[in-house]
Design a protein around this motif. Structure first.
Motif, short mmCIF file in Angstrom:
data_model
loop_
_atom_site.label_atom_id
_atom_site.label_comp_id
_atom_site.label_asym_id
_atom_site.label_seq_id
_atom_site.Cartn_x
_atom_site.Cartn_y
_atom_site.Cartn_z
N PHE A 65 -1.56 -13.62 1.95
CA PHE A 65 -2.05 -12.53 1.11
C PHE A 65 -3.55 -12.29 1.36
O PHE A 65 -3.99 -11.14 1.51
N ILE A 66 -4.30 -13.38 1.46
CA ILE A 66 -5.74 -13.24 1.69
C ILE A 66 -6.01 -12.65 3.07
O ILE A 66 -6.81 -11.73 3.23
N LYS A 67 -5.26 -13.17 4.10
CA LYS A 67 -5.45 -12.61 5.44
C LYS A 67 -5.10 -11.13 5.46
O LYS A 67 -5.80 -10.32 6.07
N ALA A 68 -4.01 -10.78 4.79
CA ALA A 68 -3.56 -9.38 4.80
C ALA A 68 -4.57 -8.47 4.12
O ALA A 68 -4.77 -7.33 4.55
N CYS A 69 -5.19 -8.95 3.06
CA CYS A 69 -6.05 -8.09 2.24
C CYS A 69 -7.54 -8.29 2.49
O CYS A 69 -8.35 -7.66 1.82
N SER A 70 -7.90 -9.16 3.42
CA SER A 70 -9.34 -9.35 3.62
C SER A 70 -9.95 -8.02 4.05
O SER A 70 -9.29 -7.19 4.68
N LYS A 71 -11.19 -7.83 3.67
CA LYS A 71 -11.84 -6.50 3.72
C LYS A 71 -11.69 -5.81 5.07
O LYS A 71 -11.96 -6.39 6.10
N LYS A 72 -11.26 -4.59 5.04
CA LYS A 72 -11.16 -3.79 6.28
C LYS A 72 -11.81 -2.44 6.06
O LYS A 72 -11.69 -1.89 4.99
N LYS A 114 -5.06 -18.69 15.52
CA LYS A 114 -6.34 -18.07 15.88
C LYS A 114 -6.27 -16.54 15.88
O LYS A 114 -7.27 -15.87 15.99
N TYR A 115 -5.07 -16.00 15.75
CA TYR A 115 -4.95 -14.54 15.74
C TYR A 115 -4.93 -14.00 14.32
O TYR A 115 -4.44 -14.65 13.42
N SER A 116 -5.44 -12.76 14.17
CA SER A 116 -5.33 -12.13 12.86
C SER A 116 -3.86 -11.76 12.66
O SER A 116 -3.15 -11.50 13.61
N HIS A 117 -3.42 -11.77 11.43
CA HIS A 117 -2.00 -11.65 11.13
C HIS A 117 -1.78 -10.76 9.93
O HIS A 117 -2.67 -10.58 9.13
N TYR A 118 -0.54 -10.34 9.75
CA TYR A 118 -0.09 -9.82 8.46
C TYR A 118 -0.89 -8.60 8.00
O TYR A 118 -1.09 -8.39 6.81
N THR A 119 -1.40 -7.80 8.92
CA THR A 119 -2.34 -6.75 8.53
C THR A 119 -1.63 -5.43 8.24
O THR A 119 -0.98 -4.88 9.12
N PRO A 120 -1.76 -4.89 7.01
CA PRO A 120 -1.19 -3.57 6.74
C PRO A 120 -1.99 -2.49 7.49
O PRO A 120 -3.15 -2.71 7.83
N TYR A 121 -1.31 -1.33 7.71
CA TYR A 121 -1.95 -0.23 8.44
C TYR A 121 -2.80 0.61 7.50
O TYR A 121 -2.62 1.82 7.41
N CYS A 122 -3.67 0.01 6.73
CA CYS A 122 -4.56 0.80 5.86
C CYS A 122 -5.75 -0.05 5.46
O CYS A 122 -5.84 -1.22 5.81
N ASN A 181 8.30 -8.30 13.95
CA ASN A 181 7.34 -7.23 13.65
C ASN A 181 6.49 -6.96 14.88
O ASN A 181 6.45 -7.78 15.80
N THR A 182 5.82 -5.84 14.89
CA THR A 182 4.77 -5.63 15.88
C THR A 182 3.72 -6.70 15.66
O THR A 182 3.38 -7.02 14.52
N SER A 183 3.21 -7.26 16.75
CA SER A 183 2.21 -8.32 16.65
C SER A 183 1.07 -7.90 15.72
O SER A 183 0.58 -6.77 15.79
N LYS A 184 0.67 -8.78 14.84
CA LYS A 184 -0.42 -8.62 13.88
C LYS A 184 -0.05 -7.81 12.63
O LYS A 184 -0.79 -7.80 11.65
#
Ligand code: TXA
Ligand code: MG
Length: 331
Positions: free
Chosen positions: A324-331, A225-233, A142-145
């Motif tokens: 799941f928590i990392k992906a959905c943490s508040k953005k 230490k890097y943020s991960h698994y982040t959806p584009y929204c 995947n693209t990083s993060k």
């Protein structure tokens, strides 16, 4: 560069060998997620991996080898229990961080004196590794993060134009990345949780701890230490006890013209009939298999993802919730 998605057969494998021998990259399926592979002996190939993903240069890669490969060529196994773990779980979704012999490109481990090795169980991965006949360094493709890929199309969505070839082995059945286990000490330590759980490892070795990451510590597994698994929204996350608050958030999103969706398990989905929902399933194994696919589907169809804690009946939940928590943490 044109990116081809090819089903796995003798002609695509021959083409993959050609690409790898020429220091190029091939994305391939594993039982966890898709990997982006390059020859582990080639500085050029490893540099291309970091470039294609936009990966930070200090986050090391896993060396993948075929079943039967003598990993002593790559690493020094310092403790007897490691052989017991290999016997119990390899090939499979377990990555062992061992003392490196320094035989692969130093870029693979980003200068660390350890090397992570994994023997994937997926038939297509084994065919690829056998055909190329060299250790393959591969992060998730995947693209990083961004969210990790569990289908050839996910890889294409992220890396089209950046790599020549994706070997298509269908949907990954495991669904979350391998357990990363530090086996350089007297007892093993989990650096990243996955489908091989603490309980499963303890049953073989006698003991197994999670590595503690404290601020200021020298980071043992740089990836954490890097943020991960982040959806584009936009995203938000709620515990099972906070359904009322999550509905509030959903309604607020609708009022402001957004298109929200709940990501949850079958039980909670049953309670949210009047809302957009995507379920991760009803068991821990299903949550793992579906979590990345659901996140990718949600970011395509909606613009606000509201995750609600899933709860299964075994320790695989630790790995699922970590993502799941990392992906959905508040953005
Ligand atoms: O299931 C998987 O592990 C997938 C498939 C493709 O095999 N691969 C994967 O790779 O998830 P990647 O690069 O996305 O994650 C590798 C993790 C990172 O957190 C990295 O920091 C850690 O393993 N790692 C790699 N080498 C290490 C080392 N020498 N010491 C400590 N951590 C290491
Ligand atoms: Mg990754």
């Amino acid at each position: 560069m044109k990116t081809e998605i090819l089903s796995i057969n003798s002609s695509s494998l021959a083409a993959a060998v050609d690409v790898i021998k020429n220091n190029g990259l091939v994305a391939f399926p594993t039982e966890t997620v898709y990997g982006l592979g390059g020859c582990a002996f080639s500085d050029e190939a490893i540099s291309k991996i970091f470039q294609a993903k936009g990966r930070p240069g200090d986050n090391p890669l896993i060396a993948h080898v075929c079943e039967g490969y003598d990993i002593n060529q790559l690493v020094e196994i310092e403790h007897q229990y490691v052989y017991d773990l290999i016997e119990a779980f390899c090939p499979g979704p377990l990555t062992l961080v061992c003392k490196s012999r320094g035989t692969v490109s130093s870029l693979v481990s980003c200068g660390l004196d350890t090397l992570a090795v994994r023997i994937p169980a997926h038939k297509g991965a084994q065919q690829f590794l056998n055909a190329v006949n060299c250790p393959i360094a591969a992060p998730s493709a995947n693209t990083s993060k961004h969210v990790s890929p569990v289908s050839a199309q996910h890889v294409f969505d992220d890396l089209e134009g950046k790599i020549p070839m994706i070997l298509d082995g269908g949907r990954c059945i495991g669904g979350i990345e391998s357990t990363v286990l530090d086996v350089t000490s007297l007892s093993p330590r989990i650096l990243r949780s996955g489908l091989i759980t603490q309980g499963m490892i303890s049953a073989v070795v006698g003991s197994c701890e999670y590595a503690q990451h404290k601020d200021g510590d020298k980071v043992k597994s740089p990836g954490v230490k890097y943020s991960h698994y982040t959806p584009y929204c936009q995203t938000a996350y709620y515990g099972r006890e906070d359904i009322a608050a999550s509905i509030n958030e959903y309604n607020k999103a609708v009022m402001s013209g957004k298109k929200p969706v709940f990501l949850c398990d079958d039980k909670i989905q049953g309670m949210l009939c009047d809302y957009n929902t995507i379920s991760l399933g009803g068991t821990s194994e299903e949550y793992a298999r579906n979590v990345y696919n659901a996140l990718r589907e949600a970011e395509k169809k909606y613009d606000t993802i509201i995750g609600i804690e899933v709860r299964g009946d075994n320790q695989i939940d630790v790995g699922v919730l970590n993502r799941f928590i990392k992906a959905c943490s508040k953005k």
